[in-house]
Design a protein around this motif. Structure first.
Motif, PDB file in Angstrom:
ATOM      1  N   ILE A 146       0.910  -1.348  -0.051  1.00 22.19           N
ATOM      2  CA  ILE A 146       0.005   0.031  -0.147  1.00 22.19           C
ATOM      3  C   ILE A 146       0.949   1.413  -0.045  1.00 22.19           C
ATOM      4  CG2 ILE A 146      -1.712   1.396   1.208  1.00 22.19           C
ATOM      5  CD1 ILE A 146      -3.006  -1.175   2.131  1.00 22.19           C
ATOM      6  N   ASN A 147       0.749   1.962  -1.005  1.00 21.17           N
ATOM      7  CA  ASN A 147       1.645   3.100  -1.071  1.00 21.17           C
ATOM      8  C   ASN A 147       0.863   4.586  -0.848  1.00 21.17           C
ATOM      9  OD1 ASN A 147       3.236   2.323  -4.399  1.00 21.17           O
ATOM     10  ND2 ASN A 147       3.133   0.928  -2.579  1.00 21.17           N
ATOM     11  N   GLY A 148       1.484   5.196  -0.074  1.00 23.39           N
ATOM     12  CA  GLY A 148       1.084   6.700   0.519  1.00 23.39           C
ATOM     13  C   GLY A 148       1.914   7.658   0.371  1.00 23.39           C
ATOM     14  N   GLY A 149       1.821   8.842   1.082  1.00 21.69           N
ATOM     15  CA  GLY A 149       2.978   9.820   1.067  1.00 21.69           C
ATOM     16  C   GLY A 149       3.396  10.271  -0.302  1.00 21.69           C
ATOM     17  N   THR A 196      -8.211   0.231  -7.161  1.00 26.13           N
ATOM     18  CA  THR A 196      -6.999  -0.262  -6.994  1.00 26.13           C
ATOM     19  C   THR A 196      -5.688  -0.007  -7.912  1.00 26.13           C
ATOM     20  OG1 THR A 196      -7.915  -2.254  -8.031  1.00 26.13           O
ATOM     21  CG2 THR A 196      -8.177  -2.168  -5.614  1.00 26.13           C
ATOM     22  N   GLY A 197      -5.893   1.272  -8.439  1.00 30.39           N
ATOM     23  CA  GLY A 197      -4.585   1.697  -9.059  1.00 30.39           C
ATOM     24  C   GLY A 197      -3.556   1.643  -8.376  1.00 30.39           C
ATOM     25  N   LEU A 198      -2.173   1.391  -9.044  1.00 31.42           N
ATOM     26  CA  LEU A 198      -0.887   1.286  -8.296  1.00 31.42           C
ATOM     27  C   LEU A 198      -0.129   2.453  -8.096  1.00 31.42           C
ATOM     28  CD1 LEU A 198       0.313  -1.817 -10.112  1.00 31.42           C
ATOM     29  CD2 LEU A 198      -1.252  -2.016  -8.238  1.00 31.42           C
ATOM     30  N   GLY A 199       0.562   2.572  -6.945  1.00 27.18           N
ATOM     31  CA  GLY A 199       1.652   3.479  -6.837  1.00 27.18           C
ATOM     32  C   GLY A 199       2.992   3.332  -7.485  1.00 27.18           C
ATOM     33  N   ASP A 200       3.960   4.268  -7.144  1.00 25.19           N
ATOM     34  CA  ASP A 200       5.285   3.949  -7.744  1.00 25.19           C
ATOM     35  C   ASP A 200       5.919   2.927  -7.604  1.00 25.19           C
ATOM     36  OD1 ASP A 200       4.610   6.700  -8.778  1.00 25.19           O
ATOM     37  OD2 ASP A 200       6.279   7.612  -7.561  1.00 25.19           O
ATOM     38  N   GLU A 201       5.468   2.185  -6.634  1.00 25.27           N
ATOM     39  CA  GLU A 201       6.442   0.828  -5.994  1.00 25.27           C
ATOM     40  C   GLU A 201       5.420  -0.273  -6.365  1.00 25.27           C
ATOM     41  OE1 GLU A 201       8.241   1.789  -2.317  1.00 25.27           O
ATOM     42  OE2 GLU A 201       9.564   2.955  -3.284  1.00 25.27           O
ATOM     43  N   GLY A 202       4.437  -0.010  -6.986  1.00 25.79           N
ATOM     44  CA  GLY A 202       3.555  -1.248  -7.463  1.00 25.79           C
ATOM     45  C   GLY A 202       2.679  -1.893  -6.277  1.00 25.79           C
ATOM     46  N   GLY A 203       2.507  -1.102  -5.209  1.00 26.97           N
ATOM     47  CA  GLY A 203       1.373  -1.162  -4.187  1.00 26.97           C
ATOM     48  C   GLY A 203       0.040  -0.547  -4.687  1.00 26.97           C
ATOM     49  N   PHE A 204      -0.930  -0.767  -3.924  1.00 29.18           N
ATOM     50  CA  PHE A 204      -2.077  -0.200  -4.473  1.00 29.18           C
ATOM     51  C   PHE A 204      -2.062   1.101  -3.592  1.00 29.18           C
ATOM     52  CE2 PHE A 204      -3.331  -4.604  -3.999  1.00 29.18           C
ATOM     53  CZ  PHE A 204      -3.448  -5.163  -5.255  1.00 29.18           C
ATOM     54  N   ALA A 205      -2.779   2.195  -4.460  1.00 28.61           N
ATOM     55  CA  ALA A 205      -2.840   3.506  -3.861  1.00 28.61           C
ATOM     56  C   ALA A 205      -4.182   4.051  -3.737  1.00 28.61           C
ATOM     57  CB  ALA A 205      -2.080   4.292  -4.803  1.00 28.61           C
ATOM     58  N   PRO A 206      -5.161   3.020  -2.723  1.00 30.97           N
ATOM     59  CA  PRO A 206      -6.611   3.649  -2.446  1.00 30.97           C
ATOM     60  C   PRO A 206      -6.627   4.859  -1.712  1.00 30.97           C
ATOM     61  CG  PRO A 206      -5.681   1.724  -1.010  1.00 30.97           C
ATOM     62  CD  PRO A 206      -4.428   2.130  -1.902  1.00 30.97           C
ATOM     63  N   ASN A 207      -7.627   5.491  -1.843  1.00 35.84           N
ATOM     64  CA  ASN A 207      -7.775   6.726  -1.237  1.00 35.84           C
ATOM     65  C   ASN A 207      -8.315   6.607   0.070  1.00 35.84           C
ATOM     66  OD1 ASN A 207      -7.744   9.408  -0.922  1.00 35.84           O
ATOM     67  ND2 ASN A 207      -9.156   9.913  -2.435  1.00 35.84           N
ATOM     68  N   LEU A 208      -7.738   5.770   0.892  1.00 38.70           N
ATOM     69  CA  LEU A 208      -7.955   5.710   2.203  1.00 38.70           C
ATOM     70  C   LEU A 208      -7.645   6.928   3.129  1.00 38.70           C
ATOM     71  CD1 LEU A 208      -6.336   2.077   2.740  1.00 38.70           C
ATOM     72  CD2 LEU A 208      -8.496   2.483   3.095  1.00 38.70           C
ATOM     73  N   LYS A 209      -8.490   6.916   4.165  1.00 42.85           N
ATOM     74  CA  LYS A 209      -8.409   8.191   4.929  1.00 42.85           C
ATOM     75  C   LYS A 209      -7.019   8.468   5.847  1.00 42.85           C
ATOM     76  CE  LYS A 209     -12.487   8.588   6.770  1.00 42.85           C
ATOM     77  NZ  LYS A 209     -13.014   7.327   6.396  1.00 42.85           N
ATOM     78  N   SER A 210      -6.871   7.015   6.311  1.00 43.33           N
ATOM     79  CA  SER A 210      -5.832   7.223   7.345  1.00 43.33           C
ATOM     80  C   SER A 210      -4.643   5.967   7.330  1.00 43.33           C
ATOM     81  CB  SER A 210      -6.387   6.811   8.592  1.00 43.33           C
ATOM     82  OG  SER A 210      -6.957   5.824   8.935  1.00 43.33           O
ATOM     83  N   SER A 211      -3.818   5.828   8.125  1.00 42.23           N
ATOM     84  CA  SER A 211      -2.781   4.711   8.106  1.00 42.23           C
ATOM     85  C   SER A 211      -3.265   3.674   8.785  1.00 42.23           C
ATOM     86  CB  SER A 211      -1.527   5.189   8.750  1.00 42.23           C
ATOM     87  OG  SER A 211      -0.872   6.078   7.971  1.00 42.23           O
ATOM     88  N   GLU A 212      -4.262   3.973   9.814  1.00 37.74           N
ATOM     89  CA  GLU A 212      -4.830   2.810  10.767  1.00 37.74           C
ATOM     90  C   GLU A 212      -5.781   2.125   9.686  1.00 37.74           C
ATOM     91  OE1 GLU A 212      -6.331   4.722  13.959  1.00 37.74           O
ATOM     92  OE2 GLU A 212      -7.194   2.881  14.991  1.00 37.74           O
ATOM     93  N   GLU A 213      -6.494   2.712   8.812  1.00 38.83           N
ATOM     94  CA  GLU A 213      -7.302   1.953   7.625  1.00 38.83           C
ATOM     95  C   GLU A 213      -6.455   1.146   6.839  1.00 38.83           C
ATOM     96  OE1 GLU A 213     -10.056   4.046   5.277  1.00 38.83           O
ATOM     97  OE2 GLU A 213     -11.091   5.300   6.911  1.00 38.83           O
ATOM     98  N   ALA A 214      -5.430   1.639   6.390  1.00 37.36           N
ATOM     99  CA  ALA A 214      -4.546   0.769   5.708  1.00 37.36           C
ATOM    100  C   ALA A 214      -3.958  -0.393   6.319  1.00 37.36           C
ATOM    101  CB  ALA A 214      -3.383   1.730   5.049  1.00 37.36           C
ATOM    102  N   LEU A 215      -3.644  -0.294   7.630  1.00 42.88           N
ATOM    103  CA  LEU A 215      -3.392  -1.356   8.158  1.00 42.88           C
ATOM    104  C   LEU A 215      -4.486  -2.333   8.608  1.00 42.88           C
ATOM    105  CD1 LEU A 215      -1.049   0.369  10.908  1.00 42.88           C
ATOM    106  CD2 LEU A 215      -0.320  -1.503   9.663  1.00 42.88           C
TER     107      LEU A 215
END
Ligand code: PGA
Ligand code: ZN
Length: 424
Positions: A146-149, A196-215
């Motif tokens: 999962i890609n963020g930042g 479920t589009g991909l970020g720069d490193e191949g992880g998903f980049a969902p428009n989640l609101k927070s890191s906690e949701e990602a976890l």
């Protein structure tokens, strides 16, 4: 001996120009290498020489290419490609600056890696064997799913959520578990109604609101894929905290909250408690927030791996300083942060000597080059992060590890976590 060196401007996985270097020996053997490029770069990284001006948004590397074709080629002609240390030192001296600003770290690293590739071919050995001899090991791999930042346009401020197979009989076995979890994660995210589009490193980049949701999503994916969180698959994350650090008020502006050092530490603790499968955290504090980092290390170093990336930029001097100050307990290792194979090896050695783990790392801008995979095996890096099991520039690294493992014999020489701590 080295007969000829030349370079070419090629493009990386983000469509940005980068350097490809070729080293030709007098017996006709050619070694080539392609240089990666980061986005969330540390302030003390060696300098990537870019052209500026209008062409390609100023990102062209023709000056770096030209430095390879002229100054570097001239200085290294006739040298022994097996003397990597001397070749790297010659380029460091020729550059003359502390951060390789004159010739460009992209020019120097391309040649440094290509020299090693040529020398390995000249020895009729695979690169991992040439660099590592018999003392080699398949790495524990970390996969950013999962890609963020800086790596994605979404609400997540933590840059990377990674999964790592802690229960495995071989690299292949572990990688299959990662692939299963990755595909399950896609379904979990789709089920939650996310793109479920991909970020720069191949992880998903969902428009989640927070890191906690990602976890939460990640935890669910591990379970749904049939694995035990923490026992089969563990979680690591890279905060890349400089991204959400505000230099003016010296506070962390994290997902709608404004936190001081202690509050950020408390927030991390909350995540560790909720998700005990988290085993590693990278750059939890800004690279200039030594205080925050040292305090966090003191209270957490026996419980979790704390990886220093922007903090040390693979620089042996900065790592020595971090060790002295008591910051972190593991070093992230990126060849292009320092700019030569020899200096990278020096940083790896220094980490080992001081009981720091090492995690060898790709960059968010990559190419199809698989030097990194051989390098991680050769230096017994212990750990390697090279992105999700998706996007060819990432998967190529893992496919190369599959090749290497098939040459070594299944299950042999495999690093485990956390046993990889202090192996030497
Ligand atoms: P970068 O990110 O390659 O964009 O610097 C990787 C990391 O921060 O570890
Ligand atoms: Zn990082």
């Amino acid at each position: 001996v080295i007969e000829n060196i030349h370079a070419l401007e090629i493009f990386d996985s983000r469509g940005n120009p980068t350097v490809e270097a070729f080293v030709t020996l007098s017996n006709g053997i050619v070694g080539k290498a392609e240089v990666p490029s980061g986005a969330s770069t540390g302030e003390n990284e060696a300098v990537e020489l870019r052209d500026g001006g209008k062409r390609l948004g100023g990102k062209g590397v023709t000056k770096a290419v030209n430095n390879v074709n002229t100054k570097i080629a001239k200085a290294l002609k006739g040298m022994d490609p097996h003397d990597q240390a001397k070749i790297d030192q010659t380029m460091i001296d020729l550059d003359g600056t502390p951060n390789k600003a004159k010739l460009g770290a992209n020019a120097i690293l391309g040649v440094s890696m290509a020299v090693a590739v040529a020398a390995a071919k000249d020895s009729h050995e695979p690169l991992y064997r040439y660099l590592g001899g018999t003392d080699i090991e398949m790495p524990q791999t970390f996969h950013n799913v999962i890609n963020g930042g800086e790596h994605a346009d979404n609400g997540i401020d933590v840059q990377e959520f990674m999964i790592t197979p802690v229960n495995k009989t071989s690299f292949r076995d572990g990688f299959e578990k990662i692939v299963n979890t990755y595909h399950t994660l896609k379904k979990v995210l789709e089920g939650m109604g996310f793109e479920t589009g991909l970020g720069d490193e191949g992880g998903f980049a969902p428009n989640l609101k927070s890191s906690e949701e990602a976890l939460k999503a990640l935890h669910e994916a591990i379970v749904k894929a049939g694995y035990k969180p923490g026992k089969d698959i563990a979680i690591a994350f890279d905060c890349a905290a400089s991204y959400f650090y505000n230099k003016d008020d010296k506070k962390y502006h994290f997902e709608g909250k404004v936190l001081d050092d202690q509050q950020l530490s408390d927030y991390y603790d909350k995540l560790f408690k909720e998700f005990p499968e988290i085993i590693s955290i990278e750059d939890p504090y800004d690279e200039n927030d030594i205080d925050g980092m040292v305090k966090f290390t003191k209270s957490h170093k026996d419980k979790i791996q704390i990886v220093l990336d922007d903090f040390i930029c693979t620089n042996p001097k900065l790592l020595a300083k971090a060790i002295k100050e008591g910051a972190g307990n593991a070093a992230l290792i990126k060849l292009n942060q320092i700019g030569t194979v020899s200096e990278t090896l020096e940083t790896v050695r220094l980490s080992r000597k001081n009981g720091y783990n090492t995690m060898i790392s790709h960059r968010s801008g990559e190419t199809g080059d698989t030097f990194l995979s051989d390098f991680a095996v050769a230096v017994k890096g212990g750990q390697l992060k090279a992105g999700a099991p998706a996007r060819s520039e990432r998967v190529e690294k893992y496919n190369r590890l599959l090749e290497i493992e098939s040459e070594l014999g299944k299950g042999e020489h495999i690093a485990t976590f956390p046993d990889s701590i202090d192996k030497d």
